[in-house]
Design a protein around this motif. Sequence first.
Motif, PDB file in Angstrom:
ATOM      1  N   ASP A 125       0.738  -1.123  -0.057  1.00  0.00           N
ATOM      2  CA  ASP A 125      -0.007   0.001   0.028  1.00  0.00           C
ATOM      3  C   ASP A 125       0.769   1.213   0.013  1.00  0.00           C
ATOM      4  N   LEU A 126       1.414   1.443  -1.337  1.00  0.00           N
ATOM      5  CA  LEU A 126       2.429   2.530  -1.372  1.00  0.00           C
ATOM      6  C   LEU A 126       1.847   3.916  -1.783  1.00  0.00           C
ATOM      7  N   ASP A 127       0.850   4.078  -2.328  1.00  0.00           N
ATOM      8  CA  ASP A 127       0.056   5.172  -2.930  1.00  0.00           C
ATOM      9  C   ASP A 127       0.245   6.518  -2.294  1.00  0.00           C
ATOM     10  N   GLU A 128       0.068   6.346  -0.994  1.00  0.00           N
ATOM     11  CA  GLU A 128      -0.040   7.730  -0.016  1.00  0.00           C
ATOM     12  C   GLU A 128       1.340   8.220   0.097  1.00  0.00           C
ATOM     13  N   ILE A 129       2.367   7.314   0.058  1.00  0.00           N
ATOM     14  CA  ILE A 129       3.586   8.112   0.020  1.00  0.00           C
ATOM     15  C   ILE A 129       4.039   8.461  -1.146  1.00  0.00           C
ATOM     16  N   ILE A 130       3.681   7.549  -2.519  1.00  0.00           N
ATOM     17  CA  ILE A 130       4.232   7.861  -3.596  1.00  0.00           C
ATOM     18  C   ILE A 130       3.534   9.131  -4.345  1.00  0.00           C
ATOM     19  N   ASP A 131       2.217   9.423  -3.644  1.00  0.00           N
ATOM     20  CA  ASP A 131       1.469  10.703  -4.340  1.00  0.00           C
ATOM     21  C   ASP A 131       2.179  11.932  -3.539  1.00  0.00           C
ATOM     22  N   ALA A 132       2.418  11.875  -2.140  1.00  0.00           N
ATOM     23  CA  ALA A 132       3.113  12.832  -1.597  1.00  0.00           C
ATOM     24  C   ALA A 132       4.357  13.367  -2.234  1.00  0.00           C
ATOM     25  N   LEU A 133       5.233  12.401  -2.678  1.00  0.00           N
ATOM     26  CA  LEU A 133       6.354  12.431  -3.206  1.00  0.00           C
ATOM     27  C   LEU A 133       6.419  13.042  -4.558  1.00  0.00           C
ATOM     28  N   ILE A 134       5.519  12.766  -5.384  1.00  0.00           N
ATOM     29  CA  ILE A 134       5.036  13.325  -6.717  1.00  0.00           C
ATOM     30  C   ILE A 134       4.540  14.622  -6.581  1.00  0.00           C
ATOM     31  N   MET A 135       3.574  14.859  -5.505  1.00  0.00           N
ATOM     32  CA  MET A 135       3.328  16.223  -5.176  1.00  0.00           C
ATOM     33  C   MET A 135       4.501  17.311  -4.851  1.00  0.00           C
ATOM     34  N   ALA A 136       5.224  16.708  -4.084  1.00  0.00           N
ATOM     35  CA  ALA A 136       6.429  17.466  -3.407  1.00  0.00           C
ATOM     36  C   ALA A 136       7.564  17.850  -4.637  1.00  0.00           C
ATOM     37  N   ASP A 137       7.457  16.960  -5.386  1.00  0.00           N
ATOM     38  CA  ASP A 137       8.585  17.034  -6.835  1.00  0.00           C
ATOM     39  C   ASP A 137       7.840  18.160  -7.731  1.00  0.00           C
ATOM     40  N   GLN A 138       6.610  18.223  -7.866  1.00  0.00           N
ATOM     41  CA  GLN A 138       5.767  18.988  -8.637  1.00  0.00           C
ATOM     42  C   GLN A 138       5.831  20.513  -8.051  1.00  0.00           C
ATOM     43  N   ALA A 139       5.861  20.460  -6.769  1.00  0.00           N
ATOM     44  CA  ALA A 139       5.806  21.664  -6.155  1.00  0.00           C
ATOM     45  C   ALA A 139       7.129  22.447  -6.402  1.00  0.00           C
ATOM     46  N   GLU A 140       8.449  21.792  -5.970  1.00  0.00           N
ATOM     47  CA  GLU A 140       9.690  22.075  -6.401  1.00  0.00           C
ATOM     48  C   GLU A 140       9.806  22.640  -7.654  1.00  0.00           C
ATOM     49  N   LYS A 141       9.277  21.981  -8.736  1.00  0.00           N
ATOM     50  CA  LYS A 141       9.449  22.292 -10.144  1.00  0.00           C
ATOM     51  C   LYS A 141       8.666  23.718 -10.374  1.00  0.00           C
ATOM     52  N   LEU A 142       7.567  23.642  -9.898  1.00  0.00           N
ATOM     53  CA  LEU A 142       6.545  24.832 -10.117  1.00  0.00           C
ATOM     54  C   LEU A 142       7.565  26.181  -9.577  1.00  0.00           C
ATOM     55  N   LYS A 143       8.216  25.953  -8.307  1.00  0.00           N
ATOM     56  CA  LYS A 143       9.006  26.939  -7.893  1.00  0.00           C
ATOM     57  C   LYS A 143      10.012  27.359  -8.624  1.00  0.00           C
ATOM     58  N   ALA A 144      10.677  26.410  -9.184  1.00  0.00           N
ATOM     59  CA  ALA A 144      11.764  26.706 -10.116  1.00  0.00           C
ATOM     60  C   ALA A 144      11.420  27.430 -11.128  1.00  0.00           C
ATOM     61  N   THR A 145      10.416  26.957 -12.012  1.00  0.00           N
ATOM     62  CA  THR A 145       9.746  27.663 -13.142  1.00  0.00           C
ATOM     63  C   THR A 145       9.289  29.084 -12.924  1.00  0.00           C
ATOM     64  N   GLU A 146       8.765  29.206 -11.727  1.00  0.00           N
ATOM     65  CA  GLU A 146       8.250  30.604 -11.477  1.00  0.00           C
ATOM     66  C   GLU A 146       9.742  31.558 -11.214  1.00  0.00           C
ATOM     67  N   GLY A 147      10.504  30.925 -10.580  1.00  0.00           N
ATOM     68  CA  GLY A 147      11.949  31.636 -10.195  1.00  0.00           C
ATOM     69  C   GLY A 147      12.476  31.923 -11.488  1.00  0.00           C
ATOM     70  N   GLU A 148      12.275  31.243 -12.450  1.00  0.00           N
ATOM     71  CA  GLU A 148      13.044  31.602 -13.884  1.00  0.00           C
ATOM     72  C   GLU A 148      12.055  32.711 -14.640  1.00  0.00           C
ATOM     73  N   ASP A 149      10.935  32.916 -14.321  1.00  0.00           N
ATOM     74  CA  ASP A 149      10.044  33.625 -15.235  1.00  0.00           C
ATOM     75  C   ASP A 149      10.357  35.009 -14.888  1.00  0.00           C
TER      76      ASP A 149
END
Length: 355
Positions: A331-355
């Motif tokens: 039953d790994l989905d809760e951990i994996i979903d949280a990791l994917i969301m954290a990764d997306q948030a990190e990438k969004l922050k990076a793209t916003e920083g580049e804009d």
Amino acid sequence: MLEKLKAIADKYEELNEKIQSPEVYSDPAAYARLAKEMKEIAPVVEAYRRYTKYENDARGAYELLSDPDFKDMAQEEYEEAKKNMEKTEEEIKILLLPRDPNDSKNVIVEIRGGAGGEEAALFAHSLYRMYTMYAEARRWKSEIANINETELGGIKEVSFVIEGDGAYSRLKFESGVHRVQRVPETEASGRIHTSTVTVAVLPEVEEVDFQINPADLQIDTFRSSGAGGQHVNKTESAIRITHLPTGTVVECQDERSQHKNRERAMKILASRLYDAELQKQNAALAAERKSQVGTGDRSERIRTYNYPQGRVTDHRIGLTLYKLEQVLNGDLDEIIDALIMADQAEKLKATEGED
């Protein structure tokens, strides 16, 4: 952003027209290529259509605000539409993030017992079971390529392939050091031991994606030593391939056919060499901006499984769950979903920083 989305929606319609033409319909390769392209942009197109619908709803409600008979209802509808627009805009930003080209690929998972001797080997077996149960729950197929077991039922090391749509996108954050804290059954004094297991998750690479010079390979055959009945010991069906420039060695002995073992070993070798190249490229980027989720560095301690407390903690995102048994049962989905969301948030922050 809206112009970019309109262009993607137009492209989708164009692909839809092409795929229905008789010449494409009669060409399986062309049909598959267009279908794949449509599937990749479909979520963006769907979100854009929802956004334009909410935008029209907001516009219609706004026009009714001046009518006293409909003012209250229109105000409610306007606010609801604006809220939906904002929510969909955030979804679209995530959908427009650059995609990892390996996300749709199958994976090769390699698990090795680390510090802790037999305890580490037993936990390596628990992790192997956890990933195969997770694969089964998602209707993915898993197949062992090579396994080295201990007498007590542990695993010194195992390589296995998980085949399924999006397997890499879900499992890529599992690379690193997994730590277990528990009282070994053999420990009379009941002291808690800490052991470690390393996990490597590699995208399965086709030989066409990554060229290997045949002159760089040394290929040996030998008899399979694993449990597999008498047949495996009679024929030299197992394969060992050594990539001479890097010293990378891959063994495959789970298939009865030498040809299949060779094919599987070549795929694993290509994936390992490709991964080593990726690690090298990512090292410079990681030095500049180490993401919250981590870099997939094999030496990074990513998770602790604490048996006495029934606790699982992912150190990269500070997530703690008191459901150890369920997690180890796949039953790994809760951990994996949280990791994917954290990764997306990190990438969004990076793209916003580049804009």
